[in-house]
Design an enzyme around this catalytic site. Sequence first.
Site, short mmCIF file in Angstrom:
data_model
loop_
_atom_site.label_atom_id
_atom_site.label_comp_id
_atom_site.label_asym_id
_atom_site.label_seq_id
_atom_site.Cartn_x
_atom_site.Cartn_y
_atom_site.Cartn_z
N ILE A 19 53.15 47.32 36.60
CA ILE A 19 54.22 46.37 36.87
C ILE A 19 55.14 46.22 35.66
O ILE A 19 56.36 46.13 35.80
CB ILE A 19 53.62 44.99 37.24
CG1 ILE A 19 52.77 45.10 38.50
CG2 ILE A 19 54.73 43.96 37.46
CD1 ILE A 19 51.91 43.89 38.76
N SER A 141 47.92 35.36 39.45
CA SER A 141 47.39 36.00 40.64
C SER A 141 47.00 34.92 41.64
O SER A 141 46.68 33.79 41.24
CB SER A 141 46.16 36.84 40.29
OG SER A 141 45.46 37.23 41.46
N TYR A 173 37.80 36.41 35.67
CA TYR A 173 39.19 36.83 35.86
C TYR A 173 39.97 35.76 36.63
O TYR A 173 41.09 35.39 36.24
CB TYR A 173 39.24 38.16 36.60
CG TYR A 173 40.62 38.59 37.00
CD1 TYR A 173 41.48 39.15 36.06
CD2 TYR A 173 41.08 38.44 38.31
CE1 TYR A 173 42.77 39.54 36.41
CE2 TYR A 173 42.36 38.83 38.66
CZ TYR A 173 43.20 39.38 37.71
OH TYR A 173 44.47 39.76 38.08
N LYS A 177 43.27 33.57 35.38
CA LYS A 177 44.53 33.47 36.12
C LYS A 177 44.89 32.00 36.38
O LYS A 177 46.07 31.66 36.42
CB LYS A 177 44.44 34.25 37.42
CG LYS A 177 44.24 35.76 37.23
CD LYS A 177 45.48 36.43 36.65
CE LYS A 177 45.40 36.74 35.19
NZ LYS A 177 46.62 37.42 34.69
#
Length: 289
Positions: A19, A141, A173, A177
Amino acid sequence: YYASTAKFRFLTAGGNTGIGKATALHLARRGARVILACRNRDKAEAAIAEIQQETGSTDSVYMHLDLASLKSVRSFAETFLNTEKRLDLLINNAGLVGDGRTEDGFGVQFGVNHLGHFLLTCLLLKRMKDTGGGRVITLSSMAHQWGHIDFDSLALNRHLGTGSYSWQFFHAYCSSKLCNVLFTYELAKRLKGSDVTCYSVHPGVVRTELSRNVSLWQKVFIEPVARLLFLTPEDGAQTTLHCALQEGLEQLSGHYFSCCAAQEMGAKAKDDAVARKLWEFSEMLCGLS
């Protein structure tokens, strides 16, 4: 969208693949000066060559940055501030799924996905305020919805969770986020009175090198699924580009975006007390308080 970004200085942390590279390519086409802040020189130089070949722009540069080292973050910021006179866009793009520790002894997902970006942003904010009208975009996310921050455990163990099973570091994770969303939410409050704004972004489920630190058998499962179902990095970059370039977003500073639109934030993503505590805790860990 802004008609021109020809005078823009754009910095992306982790822009040599996925990205970040797709975002850099788009902004280079629009005339922006692109600074790729990356750990891997070879990959960064390959990305710069691709940017030059595809866009004709020769105004892209590499600067070394290892978000797993607070010393490296400080060194990068010092170099950047000594060489670049303005900063219009800061995109906190780097991230990983995996286990292990940073140079400073933090869990790698907390250290890289949150703490490195936090320190980087804090060290560059004055330059952004001096430039005027800048934006800070942090890639989060939808997984933040499943995250949780246990400050007692974080203070004791210096990580968001660890273990030998995939679900254990995936939960860490998710928590990292959530840190990204809360950081953006609190940053917006601290930027009030300035014309710098900030946004957190869910890019979609994107086929990138996010899983480069997981085991071989996990990659055997993840990568075929990714090829079938996940977005390309170019598609995944669209919400980041929307937050970077769309005029009139200032009143939505601190919000969470997906599919190029502001999304309703759940209670844990806009918890004032937790966001403030995370900020103050991060300041202490980075030696800023």
